[in-house]
Design a protein around this motif. Structure first.
Motif, PDB file in Angstrom:
ATOM      1  N   MET A  95       0.846  -1.167   0.000  1.00 54.48           N
ATOM      2  CA  MET A  95       0.000   0.000   0.000  1.00 54.48           C
ATOM      3  C   MET A  95       0.894   1.234   0.000  1.00 54.48           C
ATOM      4  N   SER A  96       0.529   2.208  -0.794  1.00 56.78           N
ATOM      5  CA  SER A  96       1.280   3.460  -0.810  1.00 56.78           C
ATOM      6  C   SER A  96       0.312   4.633  -0.665  1.00 56.78           C
ATOM      7  N   ILE A  97       0.794   5.687  -0.042  1.00 58.83           N
ATOM      8  CA  ILE A  97      -0.021   6.884   0.143  1.00 58.83           C
ATOM      9  C   ILE A  97       0.194   7.792  -1.058  1.00 58.83           C
ATOM     10  N   GLU A  98      -0.894   8.140  -1.706  1.00 56.78           N
ATOM     11  CA  GLU A  98      -0.843   8.996  -2.882  1.00 56.78           C
ATOM     12  C   GLU A  98      -0.966  10.474  -2.494  1.00 56.78           C
ATOM     13  N   LYS A  99      -1.846  10.766  -1.501  1.00 62.73           N
ATOM     14  CA  LYS A  99      -2.101  12.158  -1.121  1.00 62.73           C
ATOM     15  C   LYS A  99      -2.659  12.175   0.302  1.00 62.73           C
ATOM     16  N   ILE A 100      -2.226  13.160   1.094  1.00 64.19           N
ATOM     17  CA  ILE A 100      -2.744  13.348   2.451  1.00 64.19           C
ATOM     18  C   ILE A 100      -3.273  14.771   2.569  1.00 64.19           C
ATOM     19  N   THR A 101      -4.514  14.894   3.036  1.00 63.11           N
ATOM     20  CA  THR A 101      -5.091  16.196   3.333  1.00 63.11           C
ATOM     21  C   THR A 101      -5.304  16.253   4.841  1.00 63.11           C
ATOM     22  N   HIS A 102      -4.544  17.127   5.481  1.00 63.86           N
ATOM     23  CA  HIS A 102      -4.638  17.272   6.935  1.00 63.86           C
ATOM     24  C   HIS A 102      -5.920  18.016   7.284  1.00 63.86           C
ATOM     25  N   ILE A 103      -6.688  17.467   8.245  1.00 62.57           N
ATOM     26  CA  ILE A 103      -7.953  18.070   8.648  1.00 62.57           C
ATOM     27  C   ILE A 103      -7.865  18.716  10.026  1.00 62.57           C
ATOM     28  N   PHE A 104      -7.259  18.001  10.984  1.00 65.48           N
ATOM     29  CA  PHE A 104      -7.312  18.465  12.364  1.00 65.48           C
ATOM     30  C   PHE A 104      -6.201  17.815  13.178  1.00 65.48           C
ATOM     31  N   THR A 105      -5.619  18.573  14.097  1.00 65.12           N
ATOM     32  CA  THR A 105      -4.716  18.019  15.102  1.00 65.12           C
ATOM     33  C   THR A 105      -5.219  18.465  16.457  1.00 65.12           C
ATOM     34  N   GLY A 106      -5.462  17.487  17.322  1.00 68.91           N
ATOM     35  CA  GLY A 106      -5.941  17.768  18.667  1.00 68.91           C
ATOM     36  C   GLY A 106      -4.939  17.322  19.709  1.00 68.91           C
ATOM     37  N   ARG A 107      -5.393  17.232  20.952  1.00 75.37           N
ATOM     38  CA  ARG A 107      -4.545  16.852  22.071  1.00 75.37           C
ATOM     39  C   ARG A 107      -4.055  15.409  21.932  1.00 75.37           C
ATOM     40  N   ALA A 108      -4.902  14.517  21.411  1.00 77.35           N
ATOM     41  CA  ALA A 108      -4.540  13.098  21.354  1.00 77.35           C
ATOM     42  C   ALA A 108      -4.599  12.494  19.960  1.00 77.35           C
ATOM     43  N   ILE A 109      -5.177  13.194  18.997  1.00 80.75           N
ATOM     44  CA  ILE A 109      -5.348  12.606  17.661  1.00 80.75           C
ATOM     45  C   ILE A 109      -5.006  13.596  16.558  1.00 80.75           C
ATOM     46  N   THR A 110      -4.751  13.022  15.376  1.00 81.76           N
ATOM     47  CA  THR A 110      -4.638  13.785  14.142  1.00 81.76           C
ATOM     48  C   THR A 110      -5.596  13.138  13.149  1.00 81.76           C
ATOM     49  N   VAL A 111      -6.354  13.953  12.428  1.00 75.87           N
ATOM     50  CA  VAL A 111      -7.312  13.447  11.448  1.00 75.87           C
ATOM     51  C   VAL A 111      -6.864  13.891  10.062  1.00 75.87           C
ATOM     52  N   ASN A 112      -6.785  12.926   9.168  1.00 71.40           N
ATOM     53  CA  ASN A 112      -6.420  13.181   7.773  1.00 71.40           C
ATOM     54  C   ASN A 112      -7.418  12.511   6.846  1.00 71.40           C
ATOM     55  N   VAL A 113      -7.526  13.025   5.630  1.00 68.65           N
ATOM     56  CA  VAL A 113      -8.145  12.298   4.532  1.00 68.65           C
ATOM     57  C   VAL A 113      -6.976  11.833   3.675  1.00 68.65           C
ATOM     58  N   GLU A 114      -6.881  10.528   3.472  1.00 69.60           N
ATOM     59  CA  GLU A 114      -5.716   9.964   2.785  1.00 69.60           C
ATOM     60  C   GLU A 114      -6.153   9.166   1.559  1.00 69.60           C
ATOM     61  N   GLU A 115      -5.515   9.466   0.441  1.00 68.86           N
ATOM     62  CA  GLU A 115      -5.697   8.660  -0.758  1.00 68.86           C
ATOM     63  C   GLU A 115      -4.575   7.625  -0.766  1.00 68.86           C
ATOM     64  N   VAL A 116      -4.948   6.358  -0.760  1.00 65.83           N
ATOM     65  CA  VAL A 116      -3.963   5.277  -0.696  1.00 65.83           C
ATOM     66  C   VAL A 116      -4.186   4.289  -1.827  1.00 65.83           C
ATOM     67  N   ARG A 117      -3.076   3.767  -2.309  1.00 67.01           N
ATOM     68  CA  ARG A 117      -3.135   2.716  -3.329  1.00 67.01           C
ATOM     69  C   ARG A 117      -3.114   1.384  -2.590  1.00 67.01           C
ATOM     70  N   LEU A 118      -4.199   0.629  -2.713  1.00 65.01           N
ATOM     71  CA  LEU A 118      -4.360  -0.647  -2.029  1.00 65.01           C
ATOM     72  C   LEU A 118      -3.585  -1.754  -2.740  1.00 65.01           C
ATOM     73  N   PRO A 119      -3.392  -2.898  -2.093  1.00 69.02           N
ATOM     74  CA  PRO A 119      -2.658  -4.010  -2.715  1.00 69.02           C
ATOM     75  C   PRO A 119      -3.258  -4.486  -4.042  1.00 69.02           C
ATOM     76  N   ASN A 120      -4.563  -4.240  -4.272  1.00 67.87           N
ATOM     77  CA  ASN A 120      -5.181  -4.622  -5.552  1.00 67.87           C
ATOM     78  C   ASN A 120      -5.064  -3.528  -6.602  1.00 67.87           C
ATOM     79  N   ASP A 121      -4.277  -2.483  -6.307  1.00 67.42           N
ATOM     80  CA  ASP A 121      -3.984  -1.342  -7.182  1.00 67.42           C
ATOM     81  C   ASP A 121      -5.119  -0.315  -7.246  1.00 67.42           C
ATOM     82  N   HIS A 122      -6.194  -0.508  -6.504  1.00 62.93           N
ATOM     83  CA  HIS A 122      -7.285   0.459  -6.434  1.00 62.93           C
ATOM     84  C   HIS A 122      -6.849   1.618  -5.530  1.00 62.93           C
TER      85      HIS A 122
END
Length: 181
Positions: free
Chosen positions: A1-28
């Protein structure tokens, strides 16, 4: 799996939220909402009488109080065992002489990166507990069999606690049974 694009949404005290486009093992290429968390540790503390520490803790996300084992977030990339030792003292007021790793647990791997490390703590001695201001909890010591019944009945609902209970069960000696005379 590879990350194609990351869009950072939020960073808080305990978490970070991203929207991530990833290439899955089936190439999708999939777009995933990801919550990044530093991980944590949960402890099944077992005393010499065969009782287990459960904390009755207020959890806003659960809309009230729930039963769970002492646990907490890994701070500053500390080793999970260090987190477990700190949390056992803070929440249960105990220090353990013996620690056994019970492996780890993935609470919700579809969107959450958190890994919770599970431990069995024995050889307990009492120390002062040190609750954080944001922790609303009471420590209770209940017989292991009663905690199992709480899990089976659905009264115990916390995932990390259920996983640790299952993994620790083979190491718990059944209570001595009284022989009828």
């Amino acid at each position: 799996m590879s990350i194609e694009k990351i869009t950072h949404i939020f960073t808080g005290r305990a978490i970070t939220v991203n929207v991530e486009e990833v290439r899955l093992p089936n190439d999708h290429v999939a777009t995933l909402d990801m919550v990044h968390h530093p991980g944590g540790a949960a402890i099944m503390a077992l005393d010499d009488a065969g009782c287990v520490c459960l904390v009755r803790q207020y959890r806003h996300a659960a809309n009230g109080y729930i039963w769970e084992f002492p646990a907490g977030k890994i701070d500053n990339k500390e080793p999970p065992l260090q987190t477990a030792k700190r949390e056992l003292e803070e929440e249960a007021g105990r220090r353990a002489r013996e620690w056994r790793s019970l492996g780890d647990f993935l609470p919700s791997p579809g969107f959450l990166t958190e890994v919770v490390h599970l431990f069995l703590a024995t050889g307990l001695t009492e120390v002062s507990n040190r609750l954080e201001a944001s922790e609303v909890l009471e420590a209770h010591w209940l017989p292991f069999d009663q905690v199992l019944q709480m899990a089976q009945s659905g009264e115990l609902r916390d995932g990390k606690t259920l996983a640790a209970l299952l993994r620790a069960a083979p190491y718990v000696q059944p209570p001595a049974r009284q022989l009828a005379l």
